[in-house]
Design an enzyme around this catalytic site. Structure first.
Site, PDB file in Angstrom:
ATOM      1  N   ILE A  10      -4.683   0.840   0.761  1.00 46.95           N
ATOM      2  CA  ILE A  10      -5.386  -0.376   1.170  1.00 46.95           C
ATOM      3  C   ILE A  10      -6.451  -0.786   0.157  1.00 46.95           C
ATOM      4  CG2 ILE A  10      -6.943  -1.333   2.942  1.00 46.95           C
ATOM      5  CD1 ILE A  10      -3.924  -1.112   3.699  1.00 46.95           C
ATOM      6  N   ASP A  29     -13.049   5.898  -6.653  1.00 44.65           N
ATOM      7  CA  ASP A  29     -12.343   6.897  -5.836  1.00 44.65           C
ATOM      8  C   ASP A  29     -12.763   8.267  -6.336  1.00 44.65           C
ATOM      9  OD1 ASP A  29      -9.456   6.665  -4.011  1.00 44.65           O
ATOM     10  OD2 ASP A  29     -10.146   8.640  -4.700  1.00 44.65           O
ATOM     11  N   THR A  80      -8.835   7.373   7.893  1.00 49.76           N
ATOM     12  CA  THR A  80      -9.370   7.636   9.242  1.00 49.76           C
ATOM     13  C   THR A  80      -8.267   8.278  10.071  1.00 49.76           C
ATOM     14  OG1 THR A  80      -8.924   5.305   9.712  1.00 49.76           O
ATOM     15  CG2 THR A  80     -11.220   5.924   9.399  1.00 49.76           C
ATOM     16  N   THR A 116      -9.792   1.563   9.468  1.00 50.98           N
ATOM     17  CA  THR A 116      -9.566   1.360  10.896  1.00 50.98           C
ATOM     18  C   THR A 116     -10.339   2.414  11.681  1.00 50.98           C
ATOM     19  OG1 THR A 116      -7.334   0.644  10.386  1.00 50.98           O
ATOM     20  CG2 THR A 116      -7.777   1.253  12.680  1.00 50.98           C
ATOM     21  N   ARG A 149      -4.981  -5.439   7.963  1.00 52.48           N
ATOM     22  CA  ARG A 149      -3.778  -5.518   8.819  1.00 52.48           C
ATOM     23  C   ARG A 149      -2.468  -5.489   8.046  1.00 52.48           C
ATOM     24  NH1 ARG A 149      -5.812 -10.861  12.058  1.00 52.48           N
ATOM     25  NH2 ARG A 149      -6.190  -9.886  14.055  1.00 52.48           N
ATOM     26  N   LYS A 201      -8.334  -4.364  16.011  1.00 56.68           N
ATOM     27  CA  LYS A 201      -7.408  -3.717  15.067  1.00 56.68           C
ATOM     28  C   LYS A 201      -6.624  -2.575  15.748  1.00 56.68           C
ATOM     29  CE  LYS A 201      -5.425  -1.758  11.699  1.00 56.68           C
ATOM     30  NZ  LYS A 201      -4.431  -2.188  10.798  1.00 56.68           N
ATOM     31  N   ARG A 208       2.079  -2.516  19.044  1.00 54.57           N
ATOM     32  CA  ARG A 208       3.323  -2.205  18.324  1.00 54.57           C
ATOM     33  C   ARG A 208       3.880  -0.845  18.791  1.00 54.57           C
ATOM     34  NH1 ARG A 208       6.375  -4.688  15.316  1.00 54.57           N
ATOM     35  NH2 ARG A 208       6.405  -3.205  13.611  1.00 54.57           N
ATOM     36  N   ARG A 241      12.267 -15.033  27.564  1.00 58.67           N
ATOM     37  CA  ARG A 241      10.956 -14.365  27.574  1.00 58.67           C
ATOM     38  C   ARG A 241      11.059 -12.857  27.311  1.00 58.67           C
ATOM     39  NH1 ARG A 241      11.161 -18.346  30.769  1.00 58.67           N
ATOM     40  NH2 ARG A 241      12.025 -17.167  32.495  1.00 58.67           N
ATOM     41  N   CYS A 255      -0.884   4.163  10.413  1.00 60.86           N
ATOM     42  CA  CYS A 255      -1.437   3.205  11.389  1.00 60.86           C
ATOM     43  C   CYS A 255      -0.857   3.411  12.791  1.00 60.86           C
ATOM     44  CB  CYS A 255      -1.166   1.774  10.917  1.00 60.86           C
ATOM     45  SG  CYS A 255      -2.131   1.330   9.473  1.00 60.86           S
ATOM     46  N   TYR A 314       8.158   7.011   5.637  1.00 61.82           N
ATOM     47  CA  TYR A 314       8.029   6.664   7.050  1.00 61.82           C
ATOM     48  C   TYR A 314       8.657   5.317   7.377  1.00 61.82           C
ATOM     49  CZ  TYR A 314       4.367   3.091   6.867  1.00 61.82           C
ATOM     50  OH  TYR A 314       3.678   1.932   6.660  1.00 61.82           O
TER      51      TYR A 314
HETATM   52  N1  LIG Z   1      -1.815   2.387   4.799  1.00 67.99           N
HETATM   53  C1  LIG Z   1      -1.709   1.381   5.632  1.00 67.99           C
HETATM   54  O1  LIG Z   1      -0.627   0.847   5.856  1.00 67.99           O
HETATM   55  C2  LIG Z   1      -2.926   0.796   6.319  1.00 67.99           C
HETATM   56  C3  LIG Z   1      -2.849  -0.507   6.857  1.00 67.99           C
HETATM   57  C4  LIG Z   1      -3.965  -1.052   7.450  1.00 67.99           C
HETATM   58  C5  LIG Z   1      -5.136  -0.288   7.544  1.00 67.99           C
HETATM   59  N2  LIG Z   1      -5.182   0.967   7.027  1.00 67.99           N
HETATM   60  C6  LIG Z   1      -6.429   1.719   7.137  1.00 67.99           C
HETATM   61  O2  LIG Z   1      -7.071   1.675   5.858  1.00 67.99           O
HETATM   62  C7  LIG Z   1      -7.814   2.884   5.653  1.00 67.99           C
HETATM   63  C8  LIG Z   1      -7.394   3.496   4.326  1.00 67.99           C
HETATM   64  O3  LIG Z   1      -6.041   3.885   4.439  1.00 67.99           O
HETATM   65  P1  LIG Z   1      -5.138   4.147   3.165  1.00 67.99           P
HETATM   66  O4  LIG Z   1      -3.738   4.127   3.647  1.00 67.99           O
HETATM   67  O5  LIG Z   1      -5.540   3.238   2.057  1.00 67.99           O
HETATM   68  O6  LIG Z   1      -5.604   5.639   2.813  1.00 67.99           O
HETATM   69  P2  LIG Z   1      -5.262   6.433   1.468  1.00 67.99           P
HETATM   70  O7  LIG Z   1      -5.280   7.860   1.832  1.00 67.99           O
HETATM   71  O8  LIG Z   1      -4.042   5.847   0.829  1.00 67.99           O
HETATM   72  O9  LIG Z   1      -6.477   6.112   0.489  1.00 67.99           O
HETATM   73  C9  LIG Z   1      -7.777   6.514   0.717  1.00 67.99           C
HETATM   74  C10 LIG Z   1      -8.438   6.798  -0.627  1.00 67.99           C
HETATM   75  O10 LIG Z   1      -9.827   7.059  -0.387  1.00 67.99           O
HETATM   76  C11 LIG Z   1     -10.238   8.073  -1.286  1.00 67.99           C
HETATM   77  N3  LIG Z   1     -11.469   8.641  -0.714  1.00 67.99           N
HETATM   78  C12 LIG Z   1     -11.618   9.308   0.458  1.00 67.99           C
HETATM   79  N4  LIG Z   1     -12.912   9.594   0.675  1.00 67.99           N
HETATM   80  C13 LIG Z   1     -13.600   9.088  -0.367  1.00 67.99           C
HETATM   81  C14 LIG Z   1     -14.971   9.051  -0.704  1.00 67.99           C
HETATM   82  N5  LIG Z   1     -15.894   9.576   0.078  1.00 67.99           N
HETATM   83  N6  LIG Z   1     -15.329   8.438  -1.853  1.00 67.99           N
HETATM   84  C15 LIG Z   1     -14.391   7.897  -2.670  1.00 67.99           C
HETATM   85  N7  LIG Z   1     -13.094   7.886  -2.403  1.00 67.99           N
HETATM   86  C16 LIG Z   1     -12.694   8.477  -1.264  1.00 67.99           C
HETATM   87  C17 LIG Z   1      -9.064   9.018  -1.357  1.00 67.99           C
HETATM   88  O11 LIG Z   1      -9.111   9.801  -2.551  1.00 67.99           O
HETATM   89  C18 LIG Z   1      -7.893   8.036  -1.342  1.00 67.99           C
HETATM   90  O12 LIG Z   1      -7.477   7.671  -2.650  1.00 67.99           O
HETATM   91  C19 LIG Z   1      -7.539   3.766   6.873  1.00 67.99           C
HETATM   92  O13 LIG Z   1      -8.554   3.609   7.805  1.00 67.99           O
HETATM   93  C20 LIG Z   1      -6.243   3.188   7.426  1.00 67.99           C
HETATM   94  O14 LIG Z   1      -6.107   3.409   8.807  1.00 67.99           O
HETATM   95  C21 LIG Z   1      -4.114   1.522   6.399  1.00 67.99           C
END
Ligand SMILES: NC(=O)c1ccc[n+]([C@@H]2O[C@H](COP(=O)([O-])OP(=O)(O)OC[C@H]3O[C@@H](n4cnc5c(N)ncnc54)[C@H](O)[C@@H]3O)[C@@H](O)[C@H]2O)c1
Length: 406
Positions: A10, A29, A80, A116, A149, A201, A208, A241, A255, A314
């Protein structure tokens, strides 16, 4: 300048999108390898349109680093997960990131949580971190929630076109952050309060999950009494419907297989339908495993190591394996101490599980029964190669004769 914290599925596309639309962005990161890959000019995962967006952002001057920046706006996009025991959101990554932001951020900065979280998480876990650092929220630091989203597989398009929600204590701050997202987002952006944004959210993903669970439950009922679930859903959906989703081998990703648990964890005596739905979805990999053994018996196949799972991710056409039904099925099979199934996924080039193949042809040579776990385009385009195999099609995409379904 915007400092995006967390450059995963994201954070990275969000940072790139903002940079490509004229916003000065530094992405941070703590994963050194990931930052080095980005600084070497390579993206870290596959996604339609991501490489072009990356090039646009590089031209616009985006920077990647492991250091938190001194700036006026932070976007926190860290994982999360849920606590497997309590089912509640595990906010430790968000808390750690906000703690580190507090070490560098100047007074007047805005902290946007994109991750999220369940309703009340920001109040309970994030506000205290800011206050402990001597900042007064609303005066020294503005706090905003802007949940994301987008769907993997169509992220770049959805970043541009999806509607968004911004939650803020103060409407004026909400409007300011709305302007930032409007630099690229062509959808409607609703400004509301933080708890409503948090709940919205989680509810979207729960909706879903519950609908998928309904289709999965129908598949089980129909299997029990030898009815064709796909034909039944097709006819039902002709009703003006009714709009039933398709059953499948389970639910994965970061998610839909995670967020609804937050509500179960926080409202255990109220979230009954949600709890049962999540259990139904989680039971599907085991259901597929049972089907494999049933079909082997029917076809006189005795060697489980000649059964192959097509797909490790997935969902189709992405390289994200988190919580994937195939991994869940393999884990379950290991618990039963059965010898290894063969596995292949065109999107997973490194070795992540035992008995993994790296070409479709060698995988097919090694198996008699193919289980279509993921409907990647590759398998749709190569269906004729399955003509001499026993096929368990978990997505109803194979039109060969004699195919089995869940
Ligand atoms: N993947 C999806 O499809 C999706 C869609 C919508 C929302 N989200 C939400 O977005 C959020 C992120 O999800 P994601 O899929 O991108 O996760 P991810 O694991 O792909 O990426 C998270 C990144 O954060 C970095 N990180 C963690 N803690 C850190 C810190 N303290 N400082 C610096 N970097 C740090 C990690 O190294 C990692 O690269 C989550 O809450 C998820 O629920 C994800």
């Amino acid at each position: 300048m915007i400092n995006v914290i967390g450059l995963g599925y994201i954070g990275l596309p969000t940072a790139l999108m903002m940079a490509a639309h004229g916003v000065e962005v530094v992405g941070t990161d703590y994963n050194k390898e990931l930052v080095a890959t980005l600084n070497a000019g390579k993206t870290t995962f596959k996604e339609d349109g991501l490489d072009d967006l990356f090039q646009d952002a590089l031209k616009a001057g985006i920077k990647f680093t492991t250091e938190y920046q001194v700036t006026d706006t932070y976007i926190v996009s860290v994982p999360t997960p849920y606590d497997k025991f309590s089912k509640k959101v595990d906010a430790c990554y968000v808390v750690a990131a906000v703690k580190d932001v507090m070490k560098v951020c100047p007074k007047g900065a805005t902290v946007v949580i994109e991750s999220t979280v369940s309703p009340g998480t920001i109040e309970k876990y994030v506000r205290p971190v800011i206050e402990e650092n001597g900042f007064k929220i609303g005066e020294d630091i503005n706090l905003v929630h802007a949940p994301e989203r987008i769907i993997p597989g169509n992220m770049v398009y959805e970043l541009l076109h999806n509607n968004r929600t911004i939650g803020a204590d103060d409407k004026a701050i909400g409007e300011k952050v709305k302007k930032l997202y409007a630099s690229f987002c062509q959808g409607d952006i609703v400004v509301t309060d933080i708890k409503t944004a948090e709940m919205t959210k989680v509810v979207e993903n729960t909706f879903r999950a519950v609908n998928i669970a309904f289709a999965n439950e129908l598949a089980k009922i129909c299997r029990h009494d030898n009815m064709d679930v796909y034909e039944i859903i097709r006819i039902c959906n002709m009703h003006p419907r009714v709009n039933i989703l398709q059953p499948g081998p389970g639910v994965g990703g970061h998610c839909i297989s995670v967020d609804p648990w937050f509500l179960v964890g926080d409202y255990p005596s109220l979230a009954n339908v949600i709890n049962e739905s999540m259990k139904t979805n989680d039971s599907m990999p085991d259901f597929v495993l049972e089907r494999i053994y049933e079909i082997m018996k029917e076809k006189g196949l005795t060697d489980i190591s000649r059964v192959g799972l097509y797909g490790l991710t997935y969902k189709e056409n992405v390289d994200d394996m988190r919580e994937s039904p195939t991994l869940q099925l393999l884990e379950s099979q290991q618990r039963h101490l059965a010898p290894g199934l063969k596995v292949y996924d065109p999107f997973i080039t490194s070795d992540v599980v035992d008995n993994q193949y790296h070409s479709l042809d060698s995988f097919l040579d090694a198996v008699d029964l193919v289980v279509i776990m993921v409907k990647h385009n590759e398998i749709k385009e190569n269906m004729s190669k399955l003509a001499d195999k026993v096929v368990l099609d978990c997505h109803n995409i194979c039109d060969l004769d004699g195919v089995y379904h869940i």
